[in-house]
Design an enzyme around this catalytic site. Structure first.
Site, PDB file in Angstrom:
ATOM      1  N   HIS A 134      47.227  37.848  38.830  1.00  0.00           N
ATOM      2  CA  HIS A 134      46.628  37.369  37.578  1.00  0.00           C
ATOM      3  C   HIS A 134      47.249  36.030  37.182  1.00  0.00           C
ATOM      4  O   HIS A 134      48.308  35.651  37.683  1.00  0.00           O
ATOM      5  CB  HIS A 134      46.840  38.376  36.444  1.00  0.00           C
ATOM      6  N   LYS A 138      49.407  36.282  31.472  1.00  0.00           N
ATOM      7  CA  LYS A 138      49.265  37.732  31.276  1.00  0.00           C
ATOM      8  C   LYS A 138      50.596  38.342  30.823  1.00  0.00           C
ATOM      9  O   LYS A 138      51.646  38.086  31.408  1.00  0.00           O
ATOM     10  CB  LYS A 138      48.770  38.390  32.579  1.00  0.00           C
TER      11      LYS A 138
END
Ligand SMILES: NC(=O)C1=CN([C@@H]2O[C@H](COP(=O)(O)OP(=O)(O)OC[C@H]3O[C@@H](n4cnc5c(N)ncnc54)[C@H](OP(=O)(O)O)[C@@H]3O)[C@@H](O)[C@H]2O)C=CC1
Ligand SMILES: O=C(O)C1=N[C@H](C(=O)O)C[C@H](O)C1
Length: 237
Positions: A134, A138
């Protein structure tokens, strides 16, 4: 439908675009800076709230909506240690829809992952691990989607009993490797390795549009509903 957007970050903005394109109105937008505006009076004409914030604020936001009798669709990850509190509220008549991942592709991938784990069950020469990648902003790790995938393997493979966010040599532990790179929207891979070969399955999101569309479809499903719902209810998987 009149929608309240709670959390106006990357997902909130993407959801706004899709909701407007499907003919909905955005009746209220709540972000960190105006969170005090989330109260019953402002929720009076709202049909459903869509909540994408962060692990620390999610539960408080749900509770305010439940008190105002507004159903909630949430995709916030990293708060599931408190899920029993939400389920109790749902038994008392609140409406709540949760998915660790709202995209159609990932929900099909969840099913494929479970089938592959069940297929591997008799073959001890194969061992699985998982990678998720990701964007660098995040907050939680591993991703909510990776945890759902791990649960799918644990339910369907007799040797795997828990997941661990580290390399493990223990047969009962499923290793998850979380990586953070640039602006990656979300990539999840599961690999079953043997001494002679490997089988991998992967879901790679090109953008956040799939997550946002799923959240709006869930919001369209929710008005007047009471109880706890998920993508299986929406997609009839
Ligand atoms: N289930 C799914 O399909 C998906 C889930 N997610 C999850 O959704 C969540 C949000 O992701 P994303 O949009 O990328 O994150 P962002 O950080 O881009 O957005 C979160 C927003 O919430 C705001 N916020 C913080 N606290 C509050 C509060 N108390 N009330 C209202 N708003 C608040 C933040 O404001 P500020 O910036 O000022 O702090 C920010 O604008 C994460 O948990 C992520 O894992 C993401 C994509 C898909
Ligand atoms: O934070 C994100 O961006 C994402 N979060 C969800 C998760 O934790 O699984 C879903 C998606 O992977 C994007």
């Amino acid at each position: 439908m009149r929608i309240a957007l709670i959390g106006y970050g990357k997902m909130g903005k993407e959801i706004e675009q899709i909701a407007l394109s499907r003919g909905h109105q955005i009746g209220l937008i709540i972000d960190q800076e105006n969170q005090a505006d989330l109260h019953a009076e402002n929720l009076k004409n709202i049909d459903v709230a869509i909540e994408f914030t962060n692990p620390d604020s999610a539960l408080g936001n749900y509770q305010i909506c439940f008190e105002a009798n507004v159903p909630v669709v949430s995709g916030t990850t990293g708060w599931l240690d408190k899920i029993d509190l939400v389920k109790e509220k749902c038994q008392l008549g609140s409406g709540f829809f949760y998915a660790s991942n709202f995209s159609l592709g990932v929900n099909l991938f969840f099913e494929l992952n479970k089938k592959l784990a069940a297929l591997m069950a008799p073959f001890s020469e194969y061992n699985a691990d998982m990678e998720e990648i990701h964007h660098i902003h995040k907050l939680d790790s591993p991703s909510g989607t990776a945890i759902t995938l791990a649960e799918g393997i644990i339910e369907n493979h007799p040797k795997k009993t828990k997941w661990i966010e580290a390399a493990s040599m223990k047969e009962d532990e499923l290793s998850i490797f979380a990586k953070r790179h640039g602006s990656v929207p979300g990539t999840h891979s599961i690999t079953w390795h043997s001494d002679v070969d490997e089988i991998s399955i992967q879901h790679l999101a090109y953008s956040r549009k799939g997550f946002a569309l799923g959240a709006v479809l869930a919001a369209e499903f929710m008005p007047e509903k009471k109880g706890f719902f998920g993508m299986k209810d929406l997609l009839k998987l």
